[in-house]
Design a protein around this motif. Structure first.
Motif, PDB file in Angstrom:
ATOM      1  N   VAL A 346       0.840  -1.201   0.000  1.00  8.47           N
ATOM      2  CA  VAL A 346       0.000   0.000   0.000  1.00  8.47           C
ATOM      3  C   VAL A 346       0.876   1.252   0.000  1.00  8.47           C
ATOM      4  CG1 VAL A 346      -1.663   1.344   1.337  1.00  8.47           C
ATOM      5  CG2 VAL A 346      -1.953  -1.129   1.111  1.00  8.47           C
ATOM      6  N   ARG A 347       1.853   1.285   0.878  1.00  5.62           N
ATOM      7  CA  ARG A 347       2.739   2.454   0.973  1.00  5.62           C
ATOM      8  C   ARG A 347       3.531   2.655  -0.310  1.00  5.62           C
ATOM      9  NH1 ARG A 347       7.675   2.124   5.101  1.00  5.62           N
ATOM     10  NH2 ARG A 347       8.271   0.622   3.481  1.00  5.62           N
ATOM     11  N   TYR A 348       4.031   1.572  -0.886  1.00 11.68           N
ATOM     12  CA  TYR A 348       4.833   1.667  -2.106  1.00 11.68           C
ATOM     13  C   TYR A 348       3.991   2.208  -3.265  1.00 11.68           C
ATOM     14  CZ  TYR A 348       7.957   0.289  -5.899  1.00 11.68           C
ATOM     15  OH  TYR A 348       8.775   0.296  -7.007  1.00 11.68           O
ATOM     16  N   CYS A 349       2.799   1.652  -3.444  1.00 11.27           N
ATOM     17  CA  CYS A 349       1.926   2.109  -4.537  1.00 11.27           C
ATOM     18  C   CYS A 349       1.493   3.553  -4.327  1.00 11.27           C
ATOM     19  CB  CYS A 349       0.702   1.199  -4.656  1.00 11.27           C
ATOM     20  SG  CYS A 349       1.069  -0.472  -5.227  1.00 11.27           S
ATOM     21  N   TRP A 350       1.269   3.945  -3.078  1.00  6.95           N
ATOM     22  CA  TRP A 350       0.855   5.306  -2.772  1.00  6.95           C
ATOM     23  C   TRP A 350       1.900   6.322  -3.250  1.00  6.95           C
ATOM     24  CZ3 TRP A 350      -3.631   7.247  -0.800  1.00  6.95           C
ATOM     25  CH2 TRP A 350      -3.618   8.565  -0.346  1.00  6.95           C
ATOM     26  N   LYS A 351       3.160   5.941  -3.191  1.00  6.15           N
ATOM     27  CA  LYS A 351       4.236   6.867  -3.557  1.00  6.15           C
ATOM     28  C   LYS A 351       4.520   6.892  -5.060  1.00  6.15           C
ATOM     29  CE  LYS A 351       6.650   6.597   0.897  1.00  6.15           C
ATOM     30  NZ  LYS A 351       7.924   6.235   1.588  1.00  6.15           N
TER      31      LYS A 351
END
Length: 405
Positions: A346-351
């Motif tokens: 989730v964090r990776y895709c958000w960035k």
């Protein structure tokens, strides 16, 4: 060609295949092995590419393989062993999406979304059992009556889940949540494909409404507003105004159509609002969890250590759904690695440049995994991996592709 075929099969007809010896052997599973083994270096590279997730995955794999070996020695059922392998291997398949061009990947998702949801509506109107095709829309040799869809077990239609080609309403809902999150991203579409994208987006919302999966519907109902806002923020001001008008028209027409049809709205309300507010046990989950933790409190030191590090043995009568069930099967370290890895995705895709809405979709499915055990069944965890890879593809290729939102 193999990667494109795999992504289409996984999203459109994931249960096509046969059951052998009590274990389903589907085209999706066979192609999964092929895409992973096609280039092992690329497969490992995909896992290593996502910071945080790579550590979580290798930790889960290490402890999960010990769990699998212990299961072989203590009489764990073959079907349960197969589910363990599904959890451990599914994240690897994202490499298939990573090898596709963004235009190809986008068109596959659009076509698959339309096919799945048109068929879902056919089931809604014509009945699940009457419109199903053995070996194609569900695995040959299995019985739909054994599936948790409410069919033939109650006269209350609000309890019946539409399964489309996924053989399970929860899985059908998960696909539509992820597809919607992808279709809300900036994509390489124009002309006729832009129109089909709109059709696919609307159909994915309808699919969520009729799937009957509260674990998918409730997180999606909260998050879809933010996905739409994120989508609108990607657009230039003038185009944003035009899209807002279009969305308003579609919403008005959709509400009028649903009110006129009646059944979809009625079933949606009964299933997701009335039943949820009246059910204090979350469909029996809280009772299962409480009973299982009472049993854990009575375990001696050695079985407790086994459970804590590697999950339950075959003789432990621990049952449940969602996150507690994962702990019962994989132990605390594997559980932290699994859910922590999903949050890392989730964090990776958000960035990523165009991955924010996909991050929201993955977060919705992570919430669903906390409430039910759909992570055990293909292609749910596979689809998370594919859509995370899709976020990478549309973000890293955007500077070389004309992107029209």
């Amino acid at each position: 060609m193999l990667d494109a075929l795999y992504v289409f099969v996984t999203m459109a007809i994931p249960k096509a295949g046969v059951q052998l010896g009590g274990i389903p052997l589907t085209l999706n599973i066979l192609l999964s092995a092929l895409v992973v083994l096609k280039n092992p270096n690329e497969t490992i590279g995909f896992i290593q590419k996502i910071r945080g997730f790579n550590v979580a995955y290798w930790t889960l794999l290490a402890f999960g393989m010990v769990t699998f070996v212990l299961g072989l020695t203590d009489g764990t059922k073959p079907f349960d062993l197969a589910q363990t392998l599904i959890v451990l291997a599914s994240p690897l398949v994202g490499v298939a999406a990573l090898r596709l061009k963004p235009e190809t990947l986008t068109r596959i998702v659009i076509v698959a979304t339309i096919i799945v949801n048109v068929y879902g509506l056919i089931q809604f109107v014509g009945g699940v059992e009457k419109t199903s095709v053995e070996g194609l829309t569900y695995t040959y040799g299995q019985s739909l009556l054994d599936k948790p869809i409410g069919m033939s077990t109650t006269t209350d239609t609000a309890d019946t889940k539409i399964i489309s080609t996924f053989q399970n309403g929860n899985s059908y809902g998960i696909f539509n949540v992820l597809a919607f999150s992808f279709l809300m991203s900036r994509l390489p579409v124009s002309g006729g494909w832009g129109a089909l994208r709109m059709v696919a987006t609307i159909s994915s919302v309808v699919g969520v409404m009729i799937c009957g999966s509260r674990s998918s519907v409730i997180p999606f109902a909260i998050m879809c507003v933010f996905m739409v806002i994120s989508f609108l923020n990607q657009l230039p001001p003038r185009k944003r105004q035009n899209i807002l008008v279009l969305i308003a028209v579609i919403c008005i027409v959709g509400v009028v159509a649903l009110v006129a049809q009646g059944t979809i709205l009625e079933q949606f309300w009964e299933r997701n609002v009335v039943h949820t507010t009246q059910d204090t046990t979350a469909a029996g989950r809280t009772d299962q969890w409480a009973n299982s933790f009472r049993i854990i409190g009575q375990l001696s030191a050695l079985p407790l250590l086994r459970l804590f590090f590697f999950g339950k043995s075959a003789g432990m009568n621990l049952i449940g759904e969602g996150l507690p069930e994962f702990f019962f099967n994989f132990g605390i370290i594997g559980t932290v690695a699994f859910y922590g890895g999903l949050l890392c995705l989730v964090r990776y895709c958000w960035k990523l440049a165009h991955g924010r809405t996909i991050a929201m979709g993955i977060l919705c499915v992570t919430a669903a995994f906390c409430m039910d055990r759909t992570y055990h069944f293909p292609p749910n965890l596979m689809m998370i991996s594919l859509f995370a890879a899709a976020a990478i593809v549309i973000s890293t290729e955007s500077n070389r592709t004309i992107i029209r939102a």
